[in-house]
Write an enzyme that holds these catalytic residues in place. Sequence first.
Site, short mmCIF file in Angstrom:
data_model
loop_
_atom_site.label_atom_id
_atom_site.label_comp_id
_atom_site.label_asym_id
_atom_site.label_seq_id
_atom_site.Cartn_x
_atom_site.Cartn_y
_atom_site.Cartn_z
N GLU A 114 0.85 -1.20 0.00
CA GLU A 114 0.00 0.00 0.00
C GLU A 114 0.88 1.24 0.00
O GLU A 114 2.10 1.16 0.19
CB GLU A 114 -0.94 -0.01 1.21
CG GLU A 114 -1.99 -1.11 1.11
CD GLU A 114 -2.97 -1.10 2.27
OE1 GLU A 114 -3.56 -0.05 2.54
OE2 GLU A 114 -3.14 -2.15 2.90
N HIS A 242 -9.13 9.22 2.80
CA HIS A 242 -8.66 8.12 1.94
C HIS A 242 -8.84 8.59 0.50
O HIS A 242 -9.90 9.10 0.13
CB HIS A 242 -9.47 6.85 2.19
CG HIS A 242 -8.81 5.63 1.63
ND1 HIS A 242 -8.72 5.42 0.27
CD2 HIS A 242 -8.20 4.58 2.22
CE1 HIS A 242 -8.08 4.28 0.05
NE2 HIS A 242 -7.74 3.75 1.22
N ARG A 289 -0.67 8.81 1.59
CA ARG A 289 -2.07 9.13 1.36
C ARG A 289 -2.41 10.62 1.30
O ARG A 289 -3.26 11.04 0.53
CB ARG A 289 -2.86 8.55 2.52
CG ARG A 289 -3.84 7.57 2.08
CD ARG A 289 -4.44 6.92 3.26
NE ARG A 289 -4.37 5.50 3.03
CZ ARG A 289 -4.87 4.60 3.83
NH1 ARG A 289 -5.48 4.98 4.93
NH2 ARG A 289 -4.78 3.33 3.54
N HIS A 350 -11.62 9.41 6.54
CA HIS A 350 -11.34 7.99 6.75
C HIS A 350 -10.83 7.69 8.15
O HIS A 350 -11.25 6.71 8.77
CB HIS A 350 -10.29 7.59 5.70
CG HIS A 350 -9.94 6.14 5.68
ND1 HIS A 350 -10.85 5.16 5.40
CD2 HIS A 350 -8.75 5.50 5.90
CE1 HIS A 350 -10.25 3.97 5.43
NE2 HIS A 350 -8.99 4.16 5.75
N ARG A 385 -1.09 8.94 8.92
CA ARG A 385 -0.95 7.50 9.21
C ARG A 385 -0.52 6.72 7.97
O ARG A 385 -1.07 6.90 6.89
CB ARG A 385 -2.30 6.95 9.68
CG ARG A 385 -2.29 5.46 9.94
CD ARG A 385 -3.65 5.01 10.40
NE ARG A 385 -4.63 5.16 9.36
CZ ARG A 385 -5.16 4.14 8.67
NH1 ARG A 385 -4.79 2.90 8.94
NH2 ARG A 385 -6.06 4.36 7.76
P1 FAD Z 1 -13.93 0.64 15.88
O1 FAD Z 1 -13.60 -0.60 15.17
O2 FAD Z 1 -14.55 1.73 15.09
O3 FAD Z 1 -14.89 0.29 17.10
C1 FAD Z 1 -15.45 1.32 17.88
C2 FAD Z 1 -16.53 0.72 18.74
O4 FAD Z 1 -16.96 1.66 19.71
C3 FAD Z 1 -17.77 0.31 17.97
O5 FAD Z 1 -18.19 -0.94 18.46
C4 FAD Z 1 -18.79 1.39 18.33
O6 FAD Z 1 -20.13 0.97 18.23
C5 FAD Z 1 -18.39 1.66 19.76
N1 FAD Z 1 -18.80 2.97 20.28
C6 FAD Z 1 -18.55 4.20 19.76
N2 FAD Z 1 -19.07 5.16 20.55
C7 FAD Z 1 -19.67 4.52 21.59
C8 FAD Z 1 -20.40 4.96 22.73
N3 FAD Z 1 -20.66 6.25 22.96
N4 FAD Z 1 -20.86 4.02 23.60
C9 FAD Z 1 -20.66 2.68 23.38
N5 FAD Z 1 -19.99 2.23 22.30
C10 FAD Z 1 -19.50 3.13 21.43
N6 FAD Z 1 -6.85 0.06 9.20
C11 FAD Z 1 -5.87 -0.82 8.92
O7 FAD Z 1 -4.92 -0.96 9.70
N7 FAD Z 1 -5.94 -1.59 7.80
C12 FAD Z 1 -6.94 -1.50 6.90
O8 FAD Z 1 -6.98 -2.21 5.92
C13 FAD Z 1 -7.98 -0.56 7.15
N8 FAD Z 1 -8.99 -0.41 6.28
C14 FAD Z 1 -10.02 0.41 6.61
C15 FAD Z 1 -11.13 0.49 5.77
C16 FAD Z 1 -12.23 1.25 6.13
C17 FAD Z 1 -13.40 1.33 5.21
C18 FAD Z 1 -12.23 1.97 7.35
C19 FAD Z 1 -13.40 2.78 7.75
C20 FAD Z 1 -11.11 1.92 8.17
C21 FAD Z 1 -10.01 1.15 7.81
N9 FAD Z 1 -8.90 1.07 8.63
C22 FAD Z 1 -7.89 0.19 8.34
C23 FAD Z 1 -8.87 1.76 9.91
C24 FAD Z 1 -9.25 0.76 11.01
O9 FAD Z 1 -10.25 -0.10 10.53
C25 FAD Z 1 -9.75 1.44 12.25
O10 FAD Z 1 -8.90 2.48 12.62
C26 FAD Z 1 -9.82 0.44 13.39
O11 FAD Z 1 -10.59 -0.66 13.00
C27 FAD Z 1 -10.43 1.11 14.61
O12 FAD Z 1 -10.67 0.12 15.57
P2 FAD Z 1 -11.26 0.56 16.97
O13 FAD Z 1 -11.45 -0.67 17.75
O14 FAD Z 1 -10.43 1.64 17.54
O15 FAD Z 1 -12.65 1.24 16.60
C1 SIN Z 2 -7.19 0.44 2.49
O1 SIN Z 2 -7.40 -0.77 2.37
O2 SIN Z 2 -6.90 1.17 1.54
C2 SIN Z 2 -7.31 1.05 3.82
C3 SIN Z 2 -6.10 0.75 4.60
C4 SIN Z 2 -6.02 1.64 5.80
O3 SIN Z 2 -6.82 2.56 5.97
O4 SIN Z 2 -5.10 1.43 6.58
#
Ligand code: FAD
Ligand code: SIN
Length: 529
Positions: A114, A242, A289, A350, A385
Amino acid sequence: MEKIKTDYLVIGSGVAGLFFALKAAKYGKVTIITKAGLDQSNTKYAQGGIATVMYSPDNFEKHINDTLIAGDGLSDYEVVKMIVSEAPNRIKELIELGVEFDKKADGTYELGREGGHSFNRILHHQDRTGLEVEEKLIDRVRENSNIEILENHFALDLITQHHLGYPVSFCQDNIVCFGAYVLDTNTQEIKTFLSKITYLATGGIGNIYQTTTNPEIATGDGIAMAYRAKAKITQMEFVQFHPTALYNPGERPAFLITEALRGAGAKLRNLKGELFMEKYHKLKDLAPRDIVARAIDNEMKKHGDDFAYLDATEIPVSEIERHFPHIYEKCLSLGIDITKDLIPIVPAAHYSCGGVKVDKKGKTTVENLYAGGEVSATGLHGANRLASNSLLEALVYAHNSAISTKESIKNIDFQDNIPDWDDKGTTLLEEIVLISQEFKELQQIMTNYVGIVRSNLRLHRALKRLEILYKETEELYNRSKINRRICELRNAINVGYLITKMAIRRKESRGLHYNVDYPYKLEENRFLS
Ligand code: FAD
Ligand code: SIN
């Protein structure tokens, strides 16, 4: 009302919350609360994968170096080194928990590429890595008898000494978190959770913008709650867009076209069909990015276009079918055959690089409050990032935080004299439409004035508009019975305000923050506290 006591209160059920819960369950009782269904998270949508050094000639120094280059002078070297070198151990644990990554015929892992990575080092599960991680972690959490799961439980506020009636000045230097007030959206009851350790894992902020890859849960609740609890929030000006979300007006969240597709050879074109990335960076389509998103934005503005194209037609059909089946199917459903047709794309909000400041163990500046995943600011990402570093960061920090509480939790008592949530004098909010209207206004303000390219005029205009929205919403909030939407709106405005304020303070352009009035980087502006 009876208080609910738990050793660990985990707020959020993405990769950060679930991985922490599994680790912490060895040391005490864990309760996970999550505002929607258990799998509703940014995690589930992750496509590209998880960055880690697997095979020579790649090595830790190269991954560290790529992360530092992307971070544009603001990443913390020690944090980067720690995360990169702990990565293989955490990945091994993930595999032991059942997560499967794609392998080649010879049994070695197939590694994707990537933007900003000098090597192929992205472990992936087709183009649905996040779903695979989320599902397997959920399976393991459900099997664990020391973990309780409460869905449709929305955290309203972290409980600190302020709720005991102490004046803010009294406890400014030693704020302690005792748990959280939580709205059970099944019953509309507001419950008081008392915890020894609270783990904030509420994810991102994408929904404060008009176009985002984030699902609707991403409204910045954790950052706003931590801010109200007086925890330190940092580097909010660095919002990552993104470069390639599918251009399909009206679809929310915007469907991501993974950067791994460019890693496999896809190229950006403007609507005239011209390749343009070589004008912007020597790494062309695989530049970091921030540079790619700005280049697309510039091409669109220059030609007055609503989108640009991604051309994946030179990638062998067999590779598209094997590695990118999800994207292939999604585009086909809209009449776009990516093996033959150009894919219309636009940049979309993103990822939040800033957030709740934590140390290497995930401790925030509030005692007994930890944060992990996207809600936190560890120092890894700096001003931008590196792709696929965030799932990794969440895993490493969940582990470090759990280990760090192993002994300390034995010496923490529950705080018993916490009052119930007070909603006397409030009435049911009948005009829900006002909330959706204000949300739309917020998204317009953030997109038009605090987007990919900023200026002093736009930022100050945003601040003025946000102040009006803030006043109107506070007025509505104070007289209404609590509901999830008004709380999300309030949190989202709060986050928009923090981004704008921090963007105004940064009088330079660096990483994801680009201000036309200060187009250069300054040495003295690097670390703003
Ligand atoms: P999340 O997975 O967003 O979980 C947050 C949780 O908190 C959810 O369950 C939500 O319901 C809960 N929550 C929020 N507010 C409250 C509240 N007030 N009360 C109770 N619960 C609450 N990163 C990579 O490293 N590789 C990738 O390939 C990649 N691809 C991506 C593709 C997309 C489309 C997106 C959107 C992101 C991508 N990212 C990627 C980024 C990565 O997915 C996220 O940064 C990461 O998953 C965040 O994880 P998290 O556990 O911090 O939050
Ligand atoms: C992607 O698959 O392009 C997202 C990867 C990331 O946000 O880290």
